[in-house]
Design an enzyme around this catalytic site. Sequence first.
Site, PDB file in Angstrom:
ATOM      1  N   HIS A   1      -2.554   2.592  -6.189  1.00 16.76           N
ATOM      2  CA  HIS A   1      -3.293   1.360  -5.940  1.00 16.76           C
ATOM      3  C   HIS A   1      -3.402   0.495  -7.189  1.00 16.76           C
ATOM      4  O   HIS A   1      -3.501  -0.727  -7.089  1.00 16.76           O
ATOM      5  CB  HIS A   1      -4.683   1.678  -5.387  1.00 16.76           C
ATOM      6  CG  HIS A   1      -5.087   0.761  -4.271  1.00 16.76           C
ATOM      7  ND1 HIS A   1      -4.389   0.677  -3.072  1.00 16.76           N
ATOM      8  CD2 HIS A   1      -6.100  -0.137  -4.163  1.00 16.76           C
ATOM      9  CE1 HIS A   1      -4.956  -0.222  -2.293  1.00 16.76           C
ATOM     10  NE2 HIS A   1      -6.000  -0.732  -2.932  1.00 16.76           N
TER      11      HIS A   1
ATOM     12  N   TYR B   1      -9.093 -10.808  -7.706  1.00 14.08           N
ATOM     13  CA  TYR B   1      -8.131 -10.774  -8.808  1.00 14.08           C
ATOM     14  C   TYR B   1      -8.334 -11.921  -9.797  1.00 14.08           C
ATOM     15  O   TYR B   1      -7.927 -11.815 -10.951  1.00 14.08           O
ATOM     16  CB  TYR B   1      -6.698 -10.761  -8.264  1.00 14.08           C
ATOM     17  CG  TYR B   1      -6.421  -9.491  -7.511  1.00 14.08           C
ATOM     18  CD1 TYR B   1      -6.318  -8.270  -8.185  1.00 14.08           C
ATOM     19  CD2 TYR B   1      -6.317  -9.480  -6.129  1.00 14.08           C
ATOM     20  CE1 TYR B   1      -6.114  -7.092  -7.492  1.00 14.08           C
ATOM     21  CE2 TYR B   1      -6.112  -8.310  -5.429  1.00 14.08           C
ATOM     22  CZ  TYR B   1      -6.006  -7.118  -6.116  1.00 14.08           C
ATOM     23  OH  TYR B   1      -5.814  -5.938  -5.428  1.00 14.08           O
TER      24      TYR B   1
ATOM     25  N   HIS C   1      -3.790  -9.113   3.058  1.00 15.27           N
ATOM     26  CA  HIS C   1      -5.241  -9.232   3.194  1.00 15.27           C
ATOM     27  C   HIS C   1      -5.573 -10.142   4.378  1.00 15.27           C
ATOM     28  O   HIS C   1      -4.998 -11.224   4.512  1.00 15.27           O
ATOM     29  CB  HIS C   1      -5.860  -9.828   1.933  1.00 15.27           C
ATOM     30  CG  HIS C   1      -5.909  -8.880   0.784  1.00 15.27           C
ATOM     31  ND1 HIS C   1      -6.074  -9.296  -0.533  1.00 15.27           N
ATOM     32  CD2 HIS C   1      -5.831  -7.527   0.733  1.00 15.27           C
ATOM     33  CE1 HIS C   1      -6.090  -8.244  -1.328  1.00 15.27           C
ATOM     34  NE2 HIS C   1      -5.942  -7.165  -0.589  1.00 15.27           N
TER      35      HIS C   1
ATOM     36  N   ARG D   1       0.862  -1.174   0.000  1.00 17.30           N
ATOM     37  CA  ARG D   1       0.000   0.000   0.000  1.00 17.30           C
ATOM     38  C   ARG D   1       0.902   1.228   0.000  1.00 17.30           C
ATOM     39  O   ARG D   1       2.019   1.189   0.522  1.00 17.30           O
ATOM     40  CB  ARG D   1      -0.914   0.009   1.226  1.00 17.30           C
ATOM     41  CG  ARG D   1      -1.831  -1.203   1.333  1.00 17.30           C
ATOM     42  CD  ARG D   1      -2.637  -1.182   2.616  1.00 17.30           C
ATOM     43  NE  ARG D   1      -3.505  -2.356   2.726  1.00 17.30           N
ATOM     44  CZ  ARG D   1      -3.176  -3.483   3.328  1.00 17.30           C
ATOM     45  NH1 ARG D   1      -1.970  -3.609   3.883  1.00 17.30           N
ATOM     46  NH2 ARG D   1      -4.015  -4.495   3.388  1.00 17.30           N
TER      47      ARG D   1
ATOM     48  N   ARG E   1      -0.580  -1.772  -7.221  1.00 12.46           N
ATOM     49  CA  ARG E   1      -0.826  -2.892  -6.292  1.00 12.46           C
ATOM     50  C   ARG E   1      -1.708  -3.943  -6.976  1.00 12.46           C
ATOM     51  O   ARG E   1      -1.451  -5.141  -6.880  1.00 12.46           O
ATOM     52  CB  ARG E   1      -1.496  -2.349  -5.034  1.00 12.46           C
ATOM     53  CG  ARG E   1      -1.867  -3.383  -3.968  1.00 12.46           C
ATOM     54  CD  ARG E   1      -2.302  -2.637  -2.705  1.00 12.46           C
ATOM     55  NE  ARG E   1      -3.069  -3.438  -1.776  1.00 12.46           N
ATOM     56  CZ  ARG E   1      -2.558  -4.213  -0.828  1.00 12.46           C
ATOM     57  NH1 ARG E   1      -1.243  -4.307  -0.706  1.00 12.46           N
ATOM     58  NH2 ARG E   1      -3.335  -4.882   0.007  1.00 12.46           N
TER      59      ARG E   1
ATOM     60  N   LYS F   1      -1.753  -2.602   7.905  1.00  9.73           N
ATOM     61  CA  LYS F   1      -2.936  -2.161   8.649  1.00  9.73           C
ATOM     62  C   LYS F   1      -2.999  -2.835  10.009  1.00  9.73           C
ATOM     63  O   LYS F   1      -2.688  -4.009  10.151  1.00  9.73           O
ATOM     64  CB  LYS F   1      -4.206  -2.506   7.858  1.00  9.73           C
ATOM     65  CG  LYS F   1      -4.453  -1.597   6.656  1.00  9.73           C
ATOM     66  CD  LYS F   1      -5.791  -1.923   6.017  1.00  9.73           C
ATOM     67  CE  LYS F   1      -6.115  -0.940   4.902  1.00  9.73           C
ATOM     68  NZ  LYS F   1      -7.431  -1.235   4.283  1.00  9.73           N
TER      69      LYS F   1
END
Length: 313
Positions: free
Chosen positions: A254, A289, A280, A152, A257, A176
Amino acid sequence: MTQSDQPMTRWIQVFLEAQAAELDAATNTQLAYARDLQGFSAWLADKSLHFATASRDHVESYLIDCEAEGLAKSTRARRLSAIKQIYRFAFEEGWRADNPAIQIKGPGREQRLPKTLDVAEVDRLLEAARNTPREALRNACLMELLYATGMRVTELVSLPVSAARGDPRMLLVRGKGGKERLVPLSPPARVALAAYLAHRDDVEDAARKDGKPASKFLFPSRGKSGHLTRHRFFGLIKEFAVAGAVSPAKVTPHTLRHAFATHLLAGGADLLSIQTMLGHADVATTEIYTHVLDERLKELVLEHHPLSKTAKT
């Protein structure tokens, strides 16, 4: 003093402080909660209401007004999530005896496939970064790291310089919620990192001789954060797009990414590995994806299959 006597700004402040302390919520997450809750509190204040007195009907009326304003489903879903979070916190703290939002169902999210780039477009972006008139070594390093790791943008710009020492084969990334993960570096990324790091250390040594403190960040900046900002990098990547003849509308940090994940999947990587590298929490997030790849394969068939061309004529 009852809770309805407390300013709603105080409710928001205490809630956000608890989120930061207990959940280690990312700064961007806290800012999003703050914006959404300030919007709801302003709506309540206009109707002489308060977080402490609002009912389920009031919350639903607010969401209806948001829809009438033309706000996207994703925005309304996010706002409801923030409202549910603060009311759950208020219930746990004893500020309210109930949670008026607990049974409200959100509008759902429109599933949109993430925009991505093909390999040729990524190559042109990387070439444009390597050939910028200023900070070419830094820019090449930024882009190579982003495409090689799928980080990110906040993770990328805030990387500590200590993570890059010793010609690493992998980088330790803090994502995160403070969760750490290891991401492998491609040979081009390692070359770009080594070249930039040598240049960066020379600049830092000269600065130290002038009495300036050394930066702990890989991509230092004189701004308040101490490192290159997300907004500045967003501007840079648009410049690379223009220079590389790639549509700027398609290019954001992004989308690199997304390109990382899509190209890995196309190359045969498994979903669990991609999930780990992207950070994730749920593999279901990574599964999007596979749909991107399916759509791309459909496009290729429609564009290049002989029968498709016959049907068009």
